[in-house]
Design a protein around this motif. Structure first.
Motif, PDB file in Angstrom:
ATOM      1  N   ARG A   1      54.830  42.938  41.254  1.00  0.00           N
ATOM      2  CA  ARG A   1      56.263  43.509  41.338  1.00  0.00           C
ATOM      3  C   ARG A   1      56.341  44.774  41.817  1.00  0.00           C
ATOM      4  O   ARG A   1      56.976  45.098  42.210  1.00  0.00           O
ATOM      5  CB  ARG A   1      57.502  42.740  40.987  1.00  0.00           C
ATOM      6  N   LYS A   2      56.658  45.550  40.667  1.00  0.00           N
ATOM      7  CA  LYS A   2      56.868  46.678  40.174  1.00  0.00           C
ATOM      8  C   LYS A   2      55.809  47.847  41.158  1.00  0.00           C
ATOM      9  O   LYS A   2      55.894  48.475  41.461  1.00  0.00           O
ATOM     10  CB  LYS A   2      57.202  47.572  38.845  1.00  0.00           C
ATOM     11  N   ILE A   3      54.845  47.652  40.752  1.00  0.00           N
ATOM     12  CA  ILE A   3      53.670  47.987  40.674  1.00  0.00           C
ATOM     13  C   ILE A   3      53.703  47.618  43.416  1.00  0.00           C
ATOM     14  O   ILE A   3      53.488  49.376  43.548  1.00  0.00           O
ATOM     15  CB  ILE A   3      52.197  47.577  40.924  1.00  0.00           C
ATOM     16  N   GLU A   4      53.690  47.153  43.512  1.00  0.00           N
ATOM     17  CA  GLU A   4      53.851  46.418  44.626  1.00  0.00           C
ATOM     18  C   GLU A   4      55.162  47.735  45.181  1.00  0.00           C
ATOM     19  O   GLU A   4      54.937  48.089  46.710  1.00  0.00           O
ATOM     20  CB  GLU A   4      54.615  45.214  45.087  1.00  0.00           C
ATOM     21  N   LYS A   5      56.461  47.602  44.474  1.00  0.00           N
ATOM     22  CA  LYS A   5      57.247  48.733  45.132  1.00  0.00           C
ATOM     23  C   LYS A   5      56.976  50.021  44.976  1.00  0.00           C
ATOM     24  O   LYS A   5      57.741  51.029  45.923  1.00  0.00           O
ATOM     25  CB  LYS A   5      58.728  48.511  44.040  1.00  0.00           C
ATOM     26  N   LEU A   6      56.457  50.407  44.264  1.00  0.00           N
ATOM     27  CA  LEU A   6      55.447  52.093  43.889  1.00  0.00           C
ATOM     28  C   LEU A   6      54.716  52.248  45.039  1.00  0.00           C
ATOM     29  O   LEU A   6      54.982  53.223  45.890  1.00  0.00           O
ATOM     30  CB  LEU A   6      55.367  51.604  41.984  1.00  0.00           C
ATOM     31  N   LEU A   7      54.334  50.942  45.737  1.00  0.00           N
ATOM     32  CA  LEU A   7      53.004  51.357  46.480  1.00  0.00           C
ATOM     33  C   LEU A   7      53.935  51.561  47.552  1.00  0.00           C
ATOM     34  O   LEU A   7      52.626  52.258  48.772  1.00  0.00           O
ATOM     35  CB  LEU A   7      52.261  50.398  47.094  1.00  0.00           C
ATOM     36  N   LEU A   8      54.771  51.511  47.942  1.00  0.00           N
ATOM     37  CA  LEU A   8      55.459  52.225  48.874  1.00  0.00           C
ATOM     38  C   LEU A   8      56.568  53.029  48.919  1.00  0.00           C
ATOM     39  O   LEU A   8      57.306  54.004  49.935  1.00  0.00           O
ATOM     40  CB  LEU A   8      56.989  50.882  49.502  1.00  0.00           C
ATOM     41  N   ARG A   9      57.237  53.574  47.904  1.00  0.00           N
ATOM     42  CA  ARG A   9      58.096  54.713  46.941  1.00  0.00           C
ATOM     43  C   ARG A   9      57.250  55.927  46.952  1.00  0.00           C
ATOM     44  O   ARG A   9      57.343  57.080  46.933  1.00  0.00           O
ATOM     45  CB  ARG A   9      59.025  54.537  46.091  1.00  0.00           C
TER      46      ARG A   9
ATOM     47  N   ILE B   1      50.569  56.169  46.415  1.00  0.00           N
ATOM     48  CA  ILE B   1      50.645  56.058  47.978  1.00  0.00           C
ATOM     49  C   ILE B   1      49.015  56.374  48.359  1.00  0.00           C
ATOM     50  O   ILE B   1      48.594  56.239  48.876  1.00  0.00           O
ATOM     51  CB  ILE B   1      51.545  56.077  48.630  1.00  0.00           C
ATOM     52  N   TRP B   2      48.574  57.584  47.776  1.00  0.00           N
ATOM     53  CA  TRP B   2      47.813  58.795  47.554  1.00  0.00           C
ATOM     54  C   TRP B   2      46.767  57.859  46.676  1.00  0.00           C
ATOM     55  O   TRP B   2      45.805  57.805  48.116  1.00  0.00           O
ATOM     56  CB  TRP B   2      47.861  60.041  47.109  1.00  0.00           C
ATOM     57  N   LEU B   3      47.003  57.548  46.058  1.00  0.00           N
ATOM     58  CA  LEU B   3      45.677  56.156  45.379  1.00  0.00           C
ATOM     59  C   LEU B   3      45.041  55.388  46.137  1.00  0.00           C
ATOM     60  O   LEU B   3      44.216  55.153  46.461  1.00  0.00           O
ATOM     61  CB  LEU B   3      46.317  55.899  43.880  1.00  0.00           C
ATOM     62  N   ALA B   4      46.520  54.735  46.849  1.00  0.00           N
ATOM     63  CA  ALA B   4      45.826  53.253  47.603  1.00  0.00           C
ATOM     64  C   ALA B   4      45.926  53.650  48.934  1.00  0.00           C
ATOM     65  O   ALA B   4      44.948  52.772  49.965  1.00  0.00           O
ATOM     66  CB  ALA B   4      47.159  52.642  47.724  1.00  0.00           C
ATOM     67  N   GLY B   5      45.898  55.038  49.259  1.00  0.00           N
ATOM     68  CA  GLY B   5      45.908  55.339  51.007  1.00  0.00           C
ATOM     69  C   GLY B   5      46.071  54.589  51.457  1.00  0.00           C
ATOM     70  O   GLY B   5      45.676  53.985  52.844  1.00  0.00           O
ATOM     71  N   HIS B   6      47.505  54.250  51.536  1.00  0.00           N
ATOM     72  CA  HIS B   6      48.193  54.052  53.203  1.00  0.00           C
ATOM     73  C   HIS B   6      48.377  52.621  52.656  1.00  0.00           C
ATOM     74  O   HIS B   6      49.003  52.005  53.526  1.00  0.00           O
ATOM     75  CB  HIS B   6      48.243  54.781  53.979  1.00  0.00           C
ATOM     76  N   GLU B   7      47.701  51.935  51.761  1.00  0.00           N
ATOM     77  CA  GLU B   7      47.445  50.118  51.535  1.00  0.00           C
ATOM     78  C   GLU B   7      48.946  49.571  51.247  1.00  0.00           C
ATOM     79  O   GLU B   7      49.044  50.651  49.730  1.00  0.00           O
ATOM     80  CB  GLU B   7      46.175  49.974  50.953  1.00  0.00           C
ATOM     81  N   HIS B   8      48.925  48.705  51.321  1.00  0.00           N
ATOM     82  CA  HIS B   8      49.708  48.296  50.349  1.00  0.00           C
ATOM     83  C   HIS B   8      50.045  46.755  50.162  1.00  0.00           C
ATOM     84  O   HIS B   8      50.513  45.513  50.644  1.00  0.00           O
ATOM     85  CB  HIS B   8      51.460  47.728  51.609  1.00  0.00           C
ATOM     86  N   PRO B   9      48.758  46.507  49.397  1.00  0.00           N
ATOM     87  CA  PRO B   9      48.796  45.116  49.250  1.00  0.00           C
ATOM     88  C   PRO B   9      50.111  44.748  48.273  1.00  0.00           C
ATOM     89  O   PRO B   9      50.470  45.683  47.351  1.00  0.00           O
ATOM     90  CB  PRO B   9      47.468  45.502  47.460  1.00  0.00           C
ATOM     91  N   ASP B  10      50.308  43.175  48.857  1.00  0.00           N
ATOM     92  CA  ASP B  10      51.282  42.744  47.256  1.00  0.00           C
ATOM     93  C   ASP B  10      51.121  42.903  45.685  1.00  0.00           C
ATOM     94  O   ASP B  10      50.040  42.659  45.715  1.00  0.00           O
ATOM     95  CB  ASP B  10      51.723  41.282  48.387  1.00  0.00           C
ATOM     96  N   PHE B  11      52.316  41.686  45.358  1.00  0.00           N
ATOM     97  CA  PHE B  11      52.568  41.639  44.343  1.00  0.00           C
ATOM     98  C   PHE B  11      51.049  40.448  43.911  1.00  0.00           C
ATOM     99  O   PHE B  11      50.506  40.102  42.747  1.00  0.00           O
ATOM    100  CB  PHE B  11      53.788  41.151  43.084  1.00  0.00           C
ATOM    101  N   ILE B  12      50.953  39.355  45.014  1.00  0.00           N
ATOM    102  CA  ILE B  12      49.740  38.444  44.970  1.00  0.00           C
ATOM    103  C   ILE B  12      48.977  39.045  44.494  1.00  0.00           C
ATOM    104  O   ILE B  12      48.060  38.638  43.868  1.00  0.00           O
ATOM    105  CB  ILE B  12      50.245  37.269  46.003  1.00  0.00           C
ATOM    106  N   THR B  13      48.721  39.421  45.458  1.00  0.00           N
ATOM    107  CA  THR B  13      47.017  40.445  45.301  1.00  0.00           C
ATOM    108  C   THR B  13      46.878  40.689  44.972  1.00  0.00           C
ATOM    109  O   THR B  13      45.344  41.145  43.649  1.00  0.00           O
ATOM    110  CB  THR B  13      47.449  40.966  47.250  1.00  0.00           C
ATOM    111  N   ILE B  14      47.554  41.831  44.073  1.00  0.00           N
ATOM    112  CA  ILE B  14      47.293  42.712  42.102  1.00  0.00           C
ATOM    113  C   ILE B  14      47.120  41.667  41.804  1.00  0.00           C
ATOM    114  O   ILE B  14      46.083  42.093  40.998  1.00  0.00           O
ATOM    115  CB  ILE B  14      48.608  43.889  42.739  1.00  0.00           C
ATOM    116  N   ASN B  15      48.368  40.038  41.279  1.00  0.00           N
ATOM    117  CA  ASN B  15      47.458  39.723  40.332  1.00  0.00           C
ATOM    118  C   ASN B  15      46.391  38.745  40.739  1.00  0.00           C
ATOM    119  O   ASN B  15      46.112  38.172  39.665  1.00  0.00           O
ATOM    120  CB  ASN B  15      48.822  38.410  40.461  1.00  0.00           C
ATOM    121  N   ARG B  16      46.375  38.922  41.597  1.00  0.00           N
ATOM    122  CA  ARG B  16      44.547  37.746  41.998  1.00  0.00           C
ATOM    123  C   ARG B  16      43.570  38.546  41.477  1.00  0.00           C
ATOM    124  O   ARG B  16      42.778  38.555  41.334  1.00  0.00           O
ATOM    125  CB  ARG B  16      45.103  37.543  43.050  1.00  0.00           C
TER     126      ARG B  16
END
Length: 618
Positions: free
Chosen positions: A79-87, A92-107
């Protein structure tokens, strides 16, 4: 009154040509190292974890970079990783503006739990290729890490065995009260036959069938007897279910003494972090790691709380990773056993492993006990010991013991001839009869070899190094990176989580070592480039200096070294730059020269300089 002017402030402005995100990220930031390292890893095995049909999944390299960088910054929550992907601009640079949610990260973490271990092995091989480690020396140590389960979810072997034996007695007593004609075929009277849940199920089925076929009656006594038999059948069913539960507990326990109901793979152990100071056991795992140059080169989880039985399986883990064993193995006294010494000797591993009482023997005031078996004189030719009074203790037999791993140890037994009336009997031993000692000659030989290695110059170096190898890694892991407990259920998921952590730890350590080397290179580069610069403009020193001295009319300075230094460095500038140099100290002149002649950022200058240095060629 002058009018105030402010820069335009438009929060919702639209940018026609947006800038690159990484312009605000330093060139030597660890996030760039993570990006470069993951890009160079072989992740072809990740493709078989995805399906060709359905919605397009997030790129595994992107997900891997984000999770590793989060672990490097002590962030282990999806959940914290999901928030950091927006802040956070780094995420944001590592993800290339992608925004996976916490469920996707855990999966994703659960999806790659089998392959992430291979990624860790690849990273270690890269570190070995770059010269950070050699994989020839392995410093081994273990620590117990608590699991997130409740400390009251325990199942103890002794309690299960005691309650199971008590239940079997209750079942036999109940079966004696049931109709003998039904129970006779199932050997209810025979106490030598071990009752099983399947056997009890057969008895219950037969009893139910008999009760169903009994004719109805109006007699009160017969109705009472029928109700009593039905009650007995219900009790027998309850006992059967309870017996099945106890058997399942024993099957899960295996060779362990306890396990947690929340996570059957976790074992109850005594932790070093004991807040109540009462020795309370908590569910956890025994984590064994191997390090070199403070990099984690191998790890494995064990259910047993002691370290003695973990060394050989840990070496097998190292061999499976790198197709060879280390040349040198260094460990503390918790691993010093006959089985471990023999394994290392037979496999060509030079063992710098302590044994019990090694530190005690090295004390300056240490005096061995003269009555101890190891202090007695031994005649190897005739195979007898000599007691403190001069009696011969002849060999009377051999005792064989089997360890928990199945290894058989042999101890020779020696007995004194006559201890009656001996004046040293009270100090020698207090048992009745003649004294009997047991000596493991093979273990003593391994101890002598280990003592010679540990007291050598190389052994002293390895002993001093061992204290700052795995111990430092554990300290950084628990206190600097706040990784003090496992947050997943199941050994496979716990292993996956620590594999992510080990990768992040090694990359973070590599960045620290490169940064430390870079600081030294910056200092070296200043002197190199300033020296080259002075040589290039040496022909103009006198003319420029004389012209500026006439315009300024400045008297000679008392410190001739400062004047000469400014002459040589500032002659090539114009008058304005020269005046600026006159106000600077000698210490700041180096920085001034770099600011005047290098318009690139210092980090970029460092990266370009490192290409011409031998440190990265390793």
């Amino acid at each position: 009154m002058a009018k105030l002017h402010f820069r335009p402030y438009i929060p919702n402005q639209t940018v026609l040509f947006p800038q690159r995100i990484d312009e605000n990220i330093a060139a030597d930031d660890p996030v760039r190292v993570v990006n470069a390292v993951v890009d160079n890893l072989n992740l072809d095995n990740f493709k078989k974890l995805y399906k060709e049909t359905g919605r397009s999944a997030y790129h595994p390299k992107m997900m891997l970079k984000v999770i590793i960088y989060a672990y490097m910054n002590n962030i282990y929550s999806c959940r914290k990783i999901e928030k950091l992907l927006l802040r956070d601009i780094h995420y944001i640079w590592l993800a290339g503006h992608e925004h996976p949610d916490f469920i996707t990260i855990n999966r994703f973490r659960n999806r790659v739990k089998e392959e992430i271990n291979n990624v860790f092995t690849q990273l270690v091989l890269v570190l070995a290729d770059k010269g950070f480690i050699s994989l020839d020396v392995e410093y081994i140590d273990g620590t117990k890490i608590e699991f997130k389960a409740n400390k009251y979810t325990f199942v103890w072997r002794k309690t299960v065995e005691k309650n199971r034996a008590r239940l079997l007695n209750k079942i036999r007593i109940l079966l004696e009260q049931v109709d003998e004609a039904i129970v006779q075929e199932n050997s209810a009277k025979d106490t030598s036959v071990e009752l099983t849940p399947s056997m009890l199920s057969n008895i219950v089925d037969e009893l139910k069938e008999v009760l169903e076929h009994q004719p109805t009656t109006q007699d009160k006594e017969q109705k009472k007897a029928l109700r009593e038999k039905k009650k007995q059948v219900r009790e027998l069913e309850g006992y059967r279910d309870k017996l099945m539960e106890y058997d399942n507990h024993l099957e899960v326990l295996g060779e362990r003494n306890s396990y947690s109901k929340t996570d059957p793979d976790a074992t109850f152990m005594r932790m070093k972090e004991d807040a109540m100071k009462n020795g309370q056991t908590k569910p956890g795992y025994n984590l064994q790691i191997g390090t070199e140059n403070q990099f984690i080169i191998d790890f494995r989880l064990f259910p047993n709380p002691t370290d003695t039985l973990t060394l050989i399986p840990f070496f097998h883990s190292f061999q499976r990773r790198y197709n060879r064993l280390p040349v040198i193995g260094v460990a503390d006294s918790g691993y010093g056993s006959e089985e471990n010494y023999r394994f290392m000797q037979e496999n060509g591993i030079e063992a710098f492993v302590k044994y019990n009482y090694f530190h005690k023997e090295q004390r300056p005031r240490y005096t061995p006990n003269p009555f101890h078996a190891e202090s007695l004189h031994y005649n190897a030719g005739e195979d007898y010991y000599v007691c403190p009074m001069g009696q011969h203790m002849n060999r009377i037999g051999t005792r064989r013991d089997k360890t928990a791993s199945g290894y058989i140890t042999e101890s020779a037994r020696y007995k004194a001839q006559r201890c009656e009336g001996c004046p040293l009997r009270g100090s020698c031993f207090k048992a009745q009869g003649n004294r009997i000692i047991e000596v493991n000659h093979r273990l003593n030989q391994y101890k002598r070899q280990a003592r010679e290695r540990l007291l050598s110059e190389e052994g002293i170096r390895h002993r001093g190094r061992r204290c700052i190898e795995p111990e430092a890694v554990f300290g950084q892991m628990k206190y600097n990176m706040a990784y003090r407990r496992f947050r997943h259920v199941g050994e496979d998921k716990v292993k996956m989580d620590f594999a992510f952590f080990a990768i992040a730890f090694n990359i973070k350590k590599m960045c620290a070592k490169l940064r430390k080397a870079g600081k030294e290179l910056i200092t070296l580069a200043k002197s190199i480039f300033i020296g080259l610069f002075i040589t290039r403009y040496n022909g103009k020193i006198a003319t420029c200096y004389q012209m500026n001295e006439k315009k300024r009319g400045v008297a000679k300075r008392k410190d001739n070294r400062t004047i000469n230094y400014r002459k040589r460095l500032c002659q090539h500038f114009d008058t304005t730059s020269y005046l600026k140099c006159q106000t600077l100290s000698v210490y700041d002149l180096n920085l001034f020269i770099l600011e005047c002649h290098f318009t690139i950022h210092r980090s970029i200058f460092l990266v370009r300089l490192l290409k011409f240095t031998p440190i990265l060629n390793n």
